[in-house]
Design an enzyme around this catalytic site. Structure first.
Site, PDB file in Angstrom:
ATOM      1  N   ARG A  62      -0.023  -7.872  11.941  1.00 40.59           N
ATOM      2  CA  ARG A  62       0.624  -9.105  11.499  1.00 40.59           C
ATOM      3  C   ARG A  62       1.793  -8.859  10.551  1.00 40.59           C
ATOM      4  NH1 ARG A  62      -3.988  -9.930  13.359  1.00 40.59           N
ATOM      5  NH2 ARG A  62      -4.503  -8.092  12.176  1.00 40.59           N
ATOM      6  N   THR A  63       1.590  -8.038   9.527  1.00 39.78           N
ATOM      7  CA  THR A  63       2.651  -7.885   8.533  1.00 39.78           C
ATOM      8  C   THR A  63       3.882  -7.252   9.182  1.00 39.78           C
ATOM      9  OG1 THR A  63       0.960  -7.635   6.851  1.00 39.78           O
ATOM     10  CG2 THR A  63       3.189  -7.008   6.221  1.00 39.78           C
ATOM     11  N   LYS A 106       7.229  16.345   7.995  1.00 44.23           N
ATOM     12  CA  LYS A 106       7.807  17.619   7.543  1.00 44.23           C
ATOM     13  C   LYS A 106       7.678  17.781   6.031  1.00 44.23           C
ATOM     14  CE  LYS A 106      11.486  17.172  10.990  1.00 44.23           C
ATOM     15  NZ  LYS A 106      12.938  17.010  11.075  1.00 44.23           N
ATOM     16  N   ARG A 157       4.700  -0.364   3.457  1.00 45.82           N
ATOM     17  CA  ARG A 157       3.228  -0.343   3.334  1.00 45.82           C
ATOM     18  C   ARG A 157       2.797   1.108   3.156  1.00 45.82           C
ATOM     19  NH1 ARG A 157      -1.144  -3.381   6.932  1.00 45.82           N
ATOM     20  NH2 ARG A 157      -0.318  -5.019   5.607  1.00 45.82           N
ATOM     21  N   HIS A 188      -0.919  -7.078  -2.223  1.00 45.29           N
ATOM     22  CA  HIS A 188      -0.279  -7.438  -0.950  1.00 45.29           C
ATOM     23  C   HIS A 188       0.414  -8.777  -1.225  1.00 45.29           C
ATOM     24  CE1 HIS A 188       0.662  -7.728   3.161  1.00 45.29           C
ATOM     25  NE2 HIS A 188      -0.511  -7.507   3.719  1.00 45.29           N
TER      26      HIS A 188
HETATM   27  N1  ASP Z   1      -4.307  -6.999   6.817  1.00 48.04           N
HETATM   28  C1  ASP Z   1      -4.773  -7.092   5.464  1.00 48.04           C
HETATM   29  C2  ASP Z   1      -4.260  -5.925   4.625  1.00 48.04           C
HETATM   30  O1  ASP Z   1      -3.423  -5.168   5.075  1.00 48.04           O
HETATM   31  C3  ASP Z   1      -6.244  -7.269   5.365  1.00 48.04           C
HETATM   32  C4  ASP Z   1      -7.087  -6.165   5.907  1.00 48.04           C
HETATM   33  O2  ASP Z   1      -6.610  -5.115   6.344  1.00 48.04           O
HETATM   34  O3  ASP Z   1      -8.294  -6.356   5.892  1.00 48.04           O
HETATM   35  O4  ASP Z   1      -4.659  -5.776   3.502  1.00 48.04           O
END
Ligand code: ASP
Length: 329
Positions: free
Chosen positions: A78-79, A107, A128, A156
């Site tokens: 999703r993100t 590397k 991320r 987040h």
């Molecule tokens: N997608 C969310 C996160 O990246 C929640 C999860 O992974 O449970 O934190």
């Protein structure tokens, strides 16, 4: 005469039309701690406009010529996808590094070097990373805005913003609500950010988790200092009937050092139609997804199940954030 490096080349599309006085222009988005209530009202106002525009015309050229680097050291559906969609619906484009294995990270390249490389090509970086504090570290080296898309068990922030936007759009208000967070409150970064963000409002928060997965003490204390009523439980029963927002989380398998402990707690809570039958008529069930065991699929038809709508709200919030940090909103 000592060596003089050449003047930094300024791409002509960068300064023109950017609103340098825009509240978040050029800013990093690292933690929800940086947002006050008026900032939130502003972000939600822009997100609301983005929604109207998408529903009316689908895509438009607000960020034409701008480039986003999507740098993901951890899995994401999703993100990652919503940031790509957000950028493309605003007429911009994306360098997607979803699989750092195929980049120079393999590397041995450091995060600061990777970030300084990507900002040579892009106008904004979404990051991320499995380590808490990684986005803040990247921001120390970056000249372009860094957006934290999850730093280990830390925060987040864009998820919390979309969670709050979801509550506001679905229930019309945030003040006065009782929010119950359920599941892995220890390792779940979404609930860490959401609890902090909710502390800007007049809410009551219940935490339901196995004792080993309680909300971290520093967060509980932070909210206590702000006068937010909080209560902890190990079962949902005592609080289900008063809950306006039930926010369910997955047990974060990848964060456990002891697999036996994961097995003991992984299906501690399961939301089924029978559980929903005991909840209020006017309430919403949220989940940041992915779901594993926590909500059975036969709950999806329940109009109170807001998790798929929540994903869509995420698109509008991320469009708003990109437009804002790039000085277009
Ligand atoms: N997608 C969310 C996160 O990246 C929640 C999860 O992974 O449970 O934190």
């Amino acid at each position: 005469m000592p060596f003089q490096p050449p003047q930094r080349y300024q791409s002509p599309h960068l300064p023109f039309g950017d609103r340098r006085d825009a509240p978040f222009y050029g800013k990093h988005i690292l933690s929800v701690r940086q947002f006050q209530r008026d900032d939130l009202a502003y972000i939600f106002g822009v997100a609301h406009e983005m929604r109207e525009m998408v529903l009316r015309i689908g895509a438009f050229d607000l960020l034409k010529g701008k480039i986003l680097a999507n740098l993901f050291y951890e899995p994401s559906t999703r993100t990652a996808a919503s940031f790509v969609a957000a950028m493309e619906r605003l007429g911009g484009s994306v360098i997607a590094i979803n699989e750092v294995r195929y980049s120079s990270v393999t590397k041995g390249e450091s995060l600061p070097d990777t970030v300084r490389t990507l900002e040579a090509y892009a106008d904004v970086i979404v990051l991320r990373h499995p380590q808490e504090g990684a986005a803040a570290l990247a921001a120390r080296y970056a000249r372009k805005p860094i957006i934290n898309a999850g730093d280990g068990t830390g925060e987040h922030p864009t998820q919390a913003l979309l969670d709050l936007f979801t509550i506001r759009e679905e229930l019309g208000t945030i003040d006065g609500l009782t929010i119950t967070m359920l599941g892995d409150l220890r390792y779940g970064r979404t609930v860490h950010s959401l609890a902090r963000l909710l502390s800007r409002y007049r809410v009551k928060i219940n935490y339901v988790s196995p004792p080993v997965l309680r909300m971290p003490r520093d967060i509980v204390r932070e909210l206590e200092a702000k006068g937010i009523p909080q209560a902890e439980y190990t079962t949902l029963d005592p609080v289900l009937a008063e809950t306006d927002v039930l926010y369910v989380t997955r047990v974060q398998k990848e964060r456990f050092e002891d697999p036996a402990l994961y097995d003991r707690v992984k299906d501690a809570y399961v939301i089924t139609p029978e559980v929903m039958a005991r909840a209020k008529d006017r309430m919403i069930l949220m989940h940041p997804f992915p779901r594993v065991y926590e909500i059975t699929m036969d709950v999806d038809q329940d109009p109170r199940a807001a998790y798929f709508r929540q994903m869509e709200y995420g698109l509008y919030v991320r469009m708003a954030l990109l437009a804002m940090v790039l000085g277009k909103a």
